[in-house]
Design a protein around this motif. Structure first.
Motif, PDB file in Angstrom:
ATOM      1  N   VAL A  30      -2.688   1.210   8.163  1.00  0.00           N
ATOM      2  CA  VAL A  30      -2.320  -0.058   7.523  1.00  0.00           C
ATOM      3  C   VAL A  30      -2.288  -1.125   8.613  1.00  0.00           C
ATOM      4  O   VAL A  30      -1.899  -0.824   9.743  1.00  0.00           O
ATOM      5  CB  VAL A  30      -0.963   0.077   6.773  1.00  0.00           C
ATOM      6  CG1 VAL A  30       0.136   0.620   7.667  1.00  0.00           C
ATOM      7  CG2 VAL A  30      -0.522  -1.227   6.142  1.00  0.00           C
ATOM      8  N   GLY A  53      -5.116  -1.769   4.152  1.00  0.00           N
ATOM      9  CA  GLY A  53      -5.288  -0.457   4.782  1.00  0.00           C
ATOM     10  C   GLY A  53      -6.030   0.484   3.871  1.00  0.00           C
ATOM     11  O   GLY A  53      -6.481   0.110   2.780  1.00  0.00           O
ATOM     12  N   ILE A  67       0.827  -1.216   0.000  1.00  0.00           N
ATOM     13  CA  ILE A  67       0.000   0.000   0.000  1.00  0.00           C
ATOM     14  C   ILE A  67       0.861   1.266   0.000  1.00  0.00           C
ATOM     15  O   ILE A  67       0.475   2.296  -0.548  1.00  0.00           O
ATOM     16  CB  ILE A  67      -1.025  -0.019   1.169  1.00  0.00           C
ATOM     17  CG1 ILE A  67      -2.082   1.065   0.964  1.00  0.00           C
ATOM     18  CG2 ILE A  67      -0.349   0.124   2.532  1.00  0.00           C
ATOM     19  CD1 ILE A  67      -3.336   0.922   1.798  1.00  0.00           C
TER      20      ILE A  67
END
Ligand SMILES: C=C(O[C@H]1C=CC=C(C(=O)O)[C@@H]1O)C(=O)O
Length: 482
Positions: free
Chosen positions: A420, A426, A377
């Motif tokens: 996250v 997340g 992410i």
């Protein structure tokens, strides 16, 4: 009113977990000895709490580090209190990559005891970033670093009907009896026992527009000439409005108001030092869940109508506005090509839809994808930020223009804020419709995408409409500002 039984039940649930926590701490102590560095212990248990925001509110007198997050429609809320671990990279260039590496190392060494069926896995790091790593920070933002990754000591997550409490702590080779659980239970007992302060609207608000509207319009006009000359295609310009109050602002009441009035936004708050950065952002930067990526392009704005017919007419005009469609298309193109670097199956509808919140309506395009193995992410956040919804096109030239001309330290405004989990899932929002609130002063931010066809007067009006959300949540009104 607090139900005293809830406090007892939560504390009892936490105390019941003490043997689990002590056993995990033993494993962690041994691991810390082998590694020669502290290890995170994280224990999750189900609790009967309904409203994480109430704990955020009660945590005010207990810790300076508080975090609140709710996803649109409020089916998912998260409160973090205290800091078990934090990481603040100082170099701007690689802040997303070093944050990712620090988080992966912490999690890979951690002793985590959580139910794999739960929607959020084990410890969560809450995170925020400065908008522009190359702009020197002003004193206003001194508590909000270039990048911050923080694991709260107590994390309360509500997803639908299920609420969990995660207790986090760092254990080193010499930690004696950790009593993590007992300490957590004591802290929670104290928190739950605290009364919720009633809303006290700040009295005697004064407005101090940091840059007068005429000067801001002149900056926009300057940008428009630049855009017409063809060096830039789009630049997003923001301005700040400062409020002063004779009474302390009540951030919990502000968040309650935003959550009630803006249910389709990400309501967030990051409290540090004596300040709180909070907002109700309609814009998701990116979410990652089990490999599925969701991003959104949001750019192009119209006011809400006073009647359903007027509202529909304004939406239809927005959908047909060549200027707004161009402003929007830059964002869609950039997000699509950014995601394609890390993802397969990038998909987006070919025409935008309308997203409505209480004060404005926007052109909105949802974008989905599947992340490729080996990426995380932080890769997505680092590549997407800043999208042309908050920066411009071409990105680096627009950022340089903003830095040189905007006369504003954006701090964390318009930057990624989110969280996250241990699995790497997340969600990050773009921190818009936001304000940095101190005890008796608040700085509110709003910006607009400027393209060659923009009119400075209309853009100023757009910032006023966007500011309305935070102004009203703080007890002020749009009429008070220029
Ligand atoms: C920069 C902001 O909004 C962005 C997001 C949606 C619509 C925008 C616009 O129409 O200009 C902006 O790109 C802000 O609210 O401060």
């Amino acid at each position: 009113m607090t139900n005293p039984l809830i406090g007892v039940r939560v504390t009892t649930a936490t105390l019941r977990e003490v043997p689990r926590m002590e056993a995990a701490a033993d494993v962690a102590r041994q691991r810390a000895r082998e590694l020669g560095r502290p290890v995170l212990v994280s224990i999750t248990t189900r609790v009967g709490l309904r409203d994480p925001l109430a704990l955020f509110a009660r945590g005010a007198g207990v810790t300076h580090n508080r975090f609140f997050w709710s996803t649109p429609a409020a089916d998912f809320e998260l409160t973090g209190l205290g800091a078990a671990w934090s990481f603040t990279p100082t170099s701007g260039a690689d802040r997303f990559a070093v944050s990712a590496a620090a988080w992966k190392q912490l999690v890979s060494e951690a002793v985590i005891d959580a139910d794999p069926e739960l929607p959020v896995q084990g410890p969560v790091a809450v995170a925020g970033f400065r908008f522009d790593p190359d702009q020197p920070p002003s004193d206003l933002w001194r508590d909000y670093p270039m990048a911050l990754l923080m694991v709260p000591r107590l994390l309360i997550v509500r997803h639908g009907d299920v609420t969990t409490l995660t207790v986090n702590g760092m254990v080193d080779a010499h930690s004696s009896t950790l009593a993590l659980g007992a300490a957590a239970a004591r802290r929670l007992q104290a928190l739950i026992g605290l009364p919720l302060r009633p809303r006290r609207p700040p009295l005697d608000l004064q407005v101090d527009v940091s840059l007068d509207p005429e000067t801001w319009k002149a900056i926009v006009a300057n940008a428009v000439s630049e855009l017409r000359a063809g060096t830039l295609e789009k630049v997003v310009l923001a301005r700040a409005v400062r409020l002063r109050s004779t009474e302390p602002f009540d951030t919990a009441a502000t968040l309650h108001g935003l959550r009630r009035d803006y249910p389709h936004t990400f309501v967030f708050a990051v409290a540090r030092g004596g300040r709180t950065f909070l907002g109700a952002s309609p814009e998701r930067l990116v979410a990652l869940r089990n490999g599925a990526v969701a991003a959104s392009a949001l750019a192009g704005t119209a006011p809400r109508g006073k009647t359903p017919d007027e509202d529909a007419a304004l939406a239809a005009a927005l959908l047909q506005s060549a200027k707004d469609r161009a402003e929007h298309a830059f964002v869609v193109q950039m997000i699509r090509s950014a995601l394609a670097e890390y993802c397969d199956a990038v998909q987006a509808p070919s025409t935008p839809e309308i997203m409505r919140v209480r004060n404005v309506q926007h052109l909105f395009t949802p974008i989905t994808a599947c992340i490729r193995a080996g990426y995380d992410i932080f890769d997505l956040v680092g590549r997407l930020h800043p999208t042309p919804a908050v920066g411009g096109k071409p990105g680096p030239a627009a950022l340089a223009w903003i830095r040189d001309h905007e006369r504003l330290d954006r701090g964390w405004y318009a930057a990624p804020v989110g969280w996250v989990d241990a699995r790497g899932d997340g969600e990050f929002a773009v921190a818009l419709r936001s304000a940095l609130i101190g005890r008796r002063e608040a700085t509110l931010f709003a910006g607009c995408g400027i393209v060659a066809a923009s009119d400075p007067e209309r853009e100023l009006t757009e910032t006023r409409i966007k500011l309305r959300a935070m102004l009203e949540a703080l007890g002020a009104s749009e009429e008070m500002i220029g």
